[in-house]
Design a protein around this motif. Structure first.
Motif, PDB file in Angstrom:
ATOM      1  N   VAL A  39       0.860  -1.179   0.000  1.00  0.00           N
ATOM      2  CA  VAL A  39       0.000   0.000   0.000  1.00  0.00           C
ATOM      3  C   VAL A  39       0.896   1.230   0.000  1.00  0.00           C
ATOM      4  CG1 VAL A  39      -1.817   1.264   1.214  1.00  0.00           C
ATOM      5  CG2 VAL A  39      -1.757  -1.248   1.312  1.00  0.00           C
ATOM      6  N   CYS A  48      -6.166   6.510   3.066  1.00  0.00           N
ATOM      7  CA  CYS A  48      -5.020   5.627   3.337  1.00  0.00           C
ATOM      8  C   CYS A  48      -5.123   5.016   4.730  1.00  0.00           C
ATOM      9  CB  CYS A  48      -3.706   6.402   3.189  1.00  0.00           C
ATOM     10  SG  CYS A  48      -3.452   7.074   1.528  1.00  0.00           S
ATOM     11  N   LYS A  52      -5.663   1.022   5.664  1.00  0.00           N
ATOM     12  CA  LYS A  52      -4.844   0.255   6.610  1.00  0.00           C
ATOM     13  C   LYS A  52      -5.723  -0.385   7.681  1.00  0.00           C
ATOM     14  CE  LYS A  52      -1.800   3.360   7.889  1.00  0.00           C
ATOM     15  NZ  LYS A  52      -0.601   4.011   8.453  1.00  0.00           N
ATOM     16  N   PHE A  64       2.945  -0.982   4.280  1.00  0.00           N
ATOM     17  CA  PHE A  64       2.556   0.394   3.972  1.00  0.00           C
ATOM     18  C   PHE A  64       3.794   1.257   3.807  1.00  0.00           C
ATOM     19  CE2 PHE A  64      -0.167   4.009   3.794  1.00  0.00           C
ATOM     20  CZ  PHE A  64       0.520   5.039   4.400  1.00  0.00           C
TER      21      PHE A  64
END
Length: 117
Positions: A39, A48, A52, A64
């Motif tokens: 990600v 975002c 997560k 991430f």
């Protein structure tokens, strides 16, 4: 002399069987690497952080990268987008690399989250 030859054969037999056992054990231990979702996003982006959170809640493994803080990750993301023929004009983050399939958050967010499974 016969004892030496017998001992030599015994050691060769023992040594060869020991290696065979070790080889078969090491082959059983080797596991293929698991591909983990990547990600690319920002800690300042609510989509975002929501992505997560969704991945954690659904126990989906991911890595991430904050592209605001990590310039190498930003370059990597842009390279992947270019190779996937995804325009960087009006780019929406997060950008997902799911086992080599690259996609962005350019659809309604709930539909985007469904693509993560």
């Amino acid at each position: 002399m016969k004892k030496s030859i017998a001992l030599l054969f015994f050691l060769m037999f023992f040594f060869n069987n020991g290696l065979s056992a070790q080889e078969s054990q090491s082959k059983a231990i080797v596991k293929p690497e698991k591909t983990v979702m990547i990600v690319y996003g920002s800690d300042e982006c609510h989509h975002c952080t929501d992505t997560k959170k969704y991945l954690k809640e659904n126990q989906i493994e991911f890595v991430f990268y904050d592209i605001d803080k990590n310039q190498e990750a930003l370059k990597e993301m842009l390279f992947k987008l270019k190779n996937a023929n995804i325009s960087t004009n009006n780019l929406s983050i997060p950008v997902i690399d799911k086992q080599g399939v690259i996609f962005t958050n350019n659809i309604p967010f709930e539909e985007f989250l469904k693509k993560l499974n």
